[in-house]
Design a protein around this motif. Structure first.
Motif, PDB file in Angstrom:
ATOM      1  N   GLU A 174      37.436  61.229 -18.996  1.00 55.55           N
ATOM      2  CA  GLU A 174      38.616  60.963 -19.176  1.00 55.55           C
ATOM      3  C   GLU A 174      39.122  61.755 -20.329  1.00 55.55           C
ATOM      4  O   GLU A 174      40.335  62.553 -20.138  1.00 55.55           O
ATOM      5  CB  GLU A 174      38.904  59.616 -19.178  1.00 55.55           C
ATOM      6  N   PHE A 192      47.697  60.320 -21.189  1.00 49.47           N
ATOM      7  CA  PHE A 192      46.886  60.336 -20.217  1.00 49.47           C
ATOM      8  C   PHE A 192      47.482  59.506 -18.865  1.00 49.47           C
ATOM      9  O   PHE A 192      48.250  58.672 -18.872  1.00 49.47           O
ATOM     10  CB  PHE A 192      45.475  59.432 -20.409  1.00 49.47           C
ATOM     11  N   ASP A 251      46.296  58.035 -16.238  1.00 50.81           N
ATOM     12  CA  ASP A 251      45.293  57.125 -15.370  1.00 50.81           C
ATOM     13  C   ASP A 251      45.308  55.842 -15.370  1.00 50.81           C
ATOM     14  O   ASP A 251      44.761  54.917 -14.764  1.00 50.81           O
ATOM     15  CB  ASP A 251      43.808  57.518 -16.283  1.00 50.81           C
ATOM     16  N   GLU A 286      39.099  65.694 -19.349  1.00 50.11           N
ATOM     17  CA  GLU A 286      39.907  65.906 -18.453  1.00 50.11           C
ATOM     18  C   GLU A 286      41.515  66.012 -19.295  1.00 50.11           C
ATOM     19  O   GLU A 286      42.402  66.856 -18.981  1.00 50.11           O
ATOM     20  CB  GLU A 286      40.075  65.096 -17.201  1.00 50.11           C
ATOM     21  N   GLY A 287      41.848  64.992 -20.036  1.00 51.12           N
ATOM     22  CA  GLY A 287      43.154  64.715 -20.630  1.00 51.12           C
ATOM     23  C   GLY A 287      43.462  65.808 -21.518  1.00 51.12           C
ATOM     24  O   GLY A 287      44.533  66.290 -21.737  1.00 51.12           O
ATOM     25  N   ARG A 331      38.479  55.044 -23.268  1.00 46.62           N
ATOM     26  CA  ARG A 331      38.462  56.110 -22.306  1.00 46.62           C
ATOM     27  C   ARG A 331      37.090  56.884 -22.335  1.00 46.62           C
ATOM     28  O   ARG A 331      36.327  57.008 -23.531  1.00 46.62           O
ATOM     29  CB  ARG A 331      39.358  57.319 -22.571  1.00 46.62           C
ATOM     30  N   THR A 332      36.493  57.089 -21.065  1.00 50.35           N
ATOM     31  CA  THR A 332      34.951  57.593 -20.935  1.00 50.35           C
ATOM     32  C   THR A 332      35.097  59.101 -21.553  1.00 50.35           C
ATOM     33  O   THR A 332      36.296  59.723 -21.804  1.00 50.35           O
ATOM     34  CB  THR A 332      34.625  57.766 -19.814  1.00 50.35           C
ATOM     35  N   LYS A 346      46.010  53.684 -17.501  1.00 52.72           N
ATOM     36  CA  LYS A 346      45.367  52.733 -18.674  1.00 52.72           C
ATOM     37  C   LYS A 346      46.378  52.409 -19.608  1.00 52.72           C
ATOM     38  O   LYS A 346      47.165  53.359 -19.745  1.00 52.72           O
ATOM     39  CB  LYS A 346      44.066  53.303 -19.163  1.00 52.72           C
TER      40      LYS A 346
END
Length: 149
Positions: free
Chosen positions: A18, A4, A6, A21-22, A14-15, A8
Motif C-alpha cells: 500500500e 491514500f 484505500d 503504491e501510494g 499500511r502494508t 482506510k
C-alpha cells in the motif's frame, strides 16, 4: 503527508504494498531504506509482514524528498533527519556506546558526493534552530566554492 485512496483512516497501518503504491516507490527500495535508515522502523508482525504507521510513511516521504528531489546521499539524508530531531533510537549511536566499530565513519558522507551539484535552495527541517541553519548554509557555500575551485 500522502493521500491514500484505500478507504482506510489516516492513522491506519499500511502494508508495504500500500505504501509502495501510494508513494510510487518500489517495495524493494522501501526494504533497502529500512536497512540504510536506522530511523525507519515499520512494525513487523508474524511472518515478517511489515506495517507502516503514519510516522513511518512520513519518514519514507522525507527520505524520498531528500534523496530523489534534493540530491542527498543516503548517509547525508539520514544525517539531516537525525539533526532535525526525529524521534527514535539511532542504532549507530547505540553501537558506538557499546564499541561497535562498524558505526565509525557513518557520518563521513553526510554532505554528499564530491563534485555533486549543490542546489541553490535547500528546504531545511523546521525543527532546526536558526543558528544551525546559518551554519549549514555557510558550510554549503564553502563546499560549493571548494568544488568550483
Amino acid at each position: 503527508m500522502a493521500e491514500f485512496e484505500d478507504g482506510k483512516d489516516d492513522g491506519a497501518l499500511r502494508t508495504i504494498g500500500e505504501v509502495s503504491e501510494g508513494l510510487g516507490i518500489k517495495p524493494h527500495v522501501l526494504r533497502y531504506w529500512e536497512q540504510q535508515f536506522t530511523l525507519l522502523k515499520p512494525l513487523k508482525r508474524s511472518g515478517g509482514r511489515r506495517y507502516y504507521r503514519p510516522k513511518d510513511v512520513e519518514m519514507v516521504e522525507a527520505i524520498n524528498r531528500l534523496v530523489n528531489e534534493e540530491g542527498y546521499t543516503l548517509k547525508g539524508a539520514e544525517a539531516v533527519l537525525r539533526s532535525s530531531g526525529i524521534e527514535g533510537l539511532d542504532r549507530r549511536q547505540n553501537d558506538r556506546r557499546h564499541g561497535d566499530r562498524r558505526a565509525e565513519g557513518a557520518e563521513d558522507d553526510a554532505v554528499g558526493a564530491v563534485g555533486a551539484e549543490v542546489p541553490n535552495q535547500v528546504a531545511y527541517p523546521a525543527a532546526l534552530a536558526p543558528d544551525m541553519i546559518a551554519k549549514l548554509k555557510d558550510i554549503r557555500g564553502r563546499l560549493a566554492r571548494a568544488i568550483e575551485a
